[in-house]
Design an enzyme around this catalytic site. Sequence first.
Site, PDB file in Angstrom:
ATOM      1  CG  ASN A   7      -1.855   1.127   1.291  1.00  0.00           C
ATOM      2  OD1 ASN A   7      -1.448   2.256   1.018  1.00  0.00           O
ATOM      3  ND2 ASN A   7      -3.097   0.896   1.642  1.00  0.00           N
ATOM      4  CG  ASP A   9      -3.094   4.724   0.320  1.00  0.00           C
ATOM      5  OD1 ASP A   9      -3.080   4.595  -0.904  1.00  0.00           O
ATOM      6  OD2 ASP A   9      -3.976   4.245   1.058  1.00  0.00           O
ATOM      7  CG  HIS A  10       1.301   6.097   4.688  1.00  0.00           C
ATOM      8  ND1 HIS A  10       0.519   7.062   5.278  1.00  0.00           N
ATOM      9  CD2 HIS A  10       0.857   4.913   5.145  1.00  0.00           C
ATOM     10  CE1 HIS A  10      -0.357   6.478   6.076  1.00  0.00           C
ATOM     11  NE2 HIS A  10      -0.172   5.173   6.013  1.00  0.00           N
ATOM     12  NE  ARG A  18       7.505  21.269   2.447  1.00  0.00           N
ATOM     13  CZ  ARG A  18       8.803  21.531   2.535  1.00  0.00           C
ATOM     14  NH1 ARG A  18       9.535  21.704   1.477  1.00  0.00           N
ATOM     15  NH2 ARG A  18       9.357  21.609   3.726  1.00  0.00           N
ATOM     16  CG  HIS A  43      -8.298   4.367   0.562  1.00  0.00           C
ATOM     17  ND1 HIS A  43      -8.489   4.288   1.923  1.00  0.00           N
ATOM     18  CD2 HIS A  43      -9.491   4.711   0.036  1.00  0.00           C
ATOM     19  CE1 HIS A  43      -9.755   4.570   2.196  1.00  0.00           C
ATOM     20  NE2 HIS A  43     -10.376   4.832   1.070  1.00  0.00           N
ATOM     21  NE  ARG A  45      -8.412   7.746   3.784  1.00  0.00           N
ATOM     22  CZ  ARG A  45      -9.272   7.487   4.763  1.00  0.00           C
ATOM     23  NH1 ARG A  45     -10.374   8.195   4.873  1.00  0.00           N
ATOM     24  NH2 ARG A  45      -9.028   6.535   5.635  1.00  0.00           N
ATOM     25  NE  ARG A  49      -7.564  11.503   4.825  1.00  0.00           N
ATOM     26  CZ  ARG A  49      -7.975  10.952   5.967  1.00  0.00           C
ATOM     27  NH1 ARG A  49      -7.139  10.223   6.681  1.00  0.00           N
ATOM     28  NH2 ARG A  49      -9.192  11.135   6.404  1.00  0.00           N
ATOM     29  CG  HIS A  50      -3.597   9.157   0.910  1.00  0.00           C
ATOM     30  ND1 HIS A  50      -4.447   8.457   0.106  1.00  0.00           N
ATOM     31  CD2 HIS A  50      -3.812   8.715   2.180  1.00  0.00           C
ATOM     32  CE1 HIS A  50      -5.146   7.612   0.852  1.00  0.00           C
ATOM     33  NE2 HIS A  50      -4.804   7.751   2.119  1.00  0.00           N
ATOM     34  CD  GLU A  70      -7.120  -0.003   0.723  1.00  0.00           C
ATOM     35  OE1 GLU A  70      -7.260   1.078   1.328  1.00  0.00           O
ATOM     36  OE2 GLU A  70      -6.322  -0.857   1.086  1.00  0.00           O
ATOM     37  CB  THR A 100      -5.494   4.869   8.999  1.00  0.00           C
ATOM     38  OG1 THR A 100      -5.421   3.756   8.096  1.00  0.00           O
ATOM     39  CG2 THR A 100      -5.513   4.332  10.424  1.00  0.00           C
ATOM     40  CB  THR A 101      -9.418   2.078   6.814  1.00  0.00           C
ATOM     41  OG1 THR A 101      -9.000   2.811   5.666  1.00  0.00           O
ATOM     42  CG2 THR A 101     -10.802   1.526   6.578  1.00  0.00           C
ATOM     43  CD  GLU A 151      -7.382  -5.899   2.993  1.00  0.00           C
ATOM     44  OE1 GLU A 151      -7.599  -5.609   1.804  1.00  0.00           O
ATOM     45  OE2 GLU A 151      -6.562  -5.277   3.707  1.00  0.00           O
ATOM     46  CG  HIS A 191      -5.489  -1.293   9.255  1.00  0.00           C
ATOM     47  ND1 HIS A 191      -5.074  -0.749  10.426  1.00  0.00           N
ATOM     48  CD2 HIS A 191      -5.886  -0.261   8.486  1.00  0.00           C
ATOM     49  CE1 HIS A 191      -5.234   0.550  10.383  1.00  0.00           C
ATOM     50  NE2 HIS A 191      -5.722   0.881   9.216  1.00  0.00           N
ATOM     51  N   GLY A 192      -2.144  -2.483   9.999  1.00  0.00           N
ATOM     52  CA  GLY A 192      -1.323  -2.528  11.211  1.00  0.00           C
ATOM     53  C   GLY A 192      -0.307  -3.662  11.212  1.00  0.00           C
ATOM     54  N   GLY A 213       1.094  -1.330   4.348  1.00  0.00           N
ATOM     55  CA  GLY A 213       1.539  -0.020   3.896  1.00  0.00           C
ATOM     56  C   GLY A 213       2.491   0.670   4.849  1.00  0.00           C
ATOM     57  CG  HIS A 214       2.426   3.413   8.933  1.00  0.00           C
ATOM     58  ND1 HIS A 214       3.239   3.219  10.021  1.00  0.00           N
ATOM     59  CD2 HIS A 214       2.319   4.755   8.778  1.00  0.00           C
ATOM     60  CE1 HIS A 214       3.584   4.382  10.511  1.00  0.00           C
ATOM     61  NE2 HIS A 214       3.038   5.334   9.778  1.00  0.00           N
TER      62      HIS A 214
HETATM   63  N1  PXP Z   1      -5.864  -2.825   3.917  1.00  0.00           N
HETATM   64  C1  PXP Z   1      -6.787  -1.841   3.913  1.00  0.00           C
HETATM   65  C2  PXP Z   1      -8.163  -2.163   3.408  1.00  0.00           C
HETATM   66  C3  PXP Z   1      -6.472  -0.542   4.357  1.00  0.00           C
HETATM   67  O1  PXP Z   1      -7.418   0.417   4.341  1.00  0.00           O
HETATM   68  C4  PXP Z   1      -5.153  -0.281   4.790  1.00  0.00           C
HETATM   69  C5  PXP Z   1      -4.790   1.097   5.263  1.00  0.00           C
HETATM   70  O2  PXP Z   1      -4.956   2.037   4.286  1.00  0.00           O
HETATM   71  C6  PXP Z   1      -4.217  -1.315   4.745  1.00  0.00           C
HETATM   72  C7  PXP Z   1      -4.600  -2.580   4.329  1.00  0.00           C
HETATM   73  C8  PXP Z   1      -2.784  -1.104   5.139  1.00  0.00           C
HETATM   74  O3  PXP Z   1      -2.671  -0.746   6.481  1.00  0.00           O
HETATM   75  P1  PXP Z   1      -1.254  -0.322   7.073  1.00  0.00           P
HETATM   76  O4  PXP Z   1      -0.864   0.960   6.409  1.00  0.00           O
HETATM   77  O5  PXP Z   1      -1.512  -0.188   8.532  1.00  0.00           O
HETATM   78  O6  PXP Z   1      -0.303  -1.424   6.744  1.00  0.00           O
END
Ligand code: PXP
Length: 241
Positions: A7, A9-10, A18, A43, A45, A49-50, A70, A100-101, A151, A191-192, A213-214
Amino acid sequence: MLRLGVNIDHVATLRQARGGREPDPVWAAVLAELGGADVITIHLREDRRHIQDRDVRVLKETCRVRLNLEIALDPGVLAIATEIRPGQATFVPERRQERTTEGGLDAVADLARLADAVGRCKDAGIEVALFLDADLAQVDAAVRLGVHAVEFHTGRYADAATPQEMEAELEALRRAARATVDAGLELHAGHGLNYQNVAPIAGIESMRELNIGHAIVSRAVSIGMTQAVREMKQAMELALR
Ligand code: PXP
């Protein structure tokens, strides 16, 4: 086979800080693919935002692996998804105030709206996943909607305060995962997840895709810092010669 969806997005979050052109999530996708990413996840949104509309369009053209988009139940975003046709759309809940979600969809409560949106995606040739909490009633709704995959939201597992709590969350995920696979749906999670907590989730029987992602973007910033500083020093030293 267990796929890794990266992911990015970040990376777009950093660009938007910027309002310029870099870092471009399109570069990040190429580099992630070179590292072995099986899926690129973004994602779009409703508040943009990103990830921006342009990113989705360019990534659809440039990604060599599957693009997982997403989206929330937003008519504008859904129209973009069905026009651009990523390989997969994952429906997620969305609230403007959240960082975040924060949880899964309520597919039971939103069954009618989801049926319409899922149908549109399927008509456009897009495989559909739903982002759900580990709850059997939600799995049942996903089965009724005829989606390709579920998921599971692993945030509560990742945030568990004690080993006992973590084990309980893992057991709930395993139970919901079994019901999903028994119903013939593909199993995804995310997620996480990070380098320390990924193994038990990757080890759930029949797990097919993890979206992360993160942790990966954070690690990329950390391991790239020394090289980035070295290159700036070289650019400065060139001016003093
Ligand atoms: N899966 C979904 C559906 C998400 O919305 C996200 C966060 O955007 C992730 C996975 C990834 O989460 P993380 O950035 O915490 O790894």
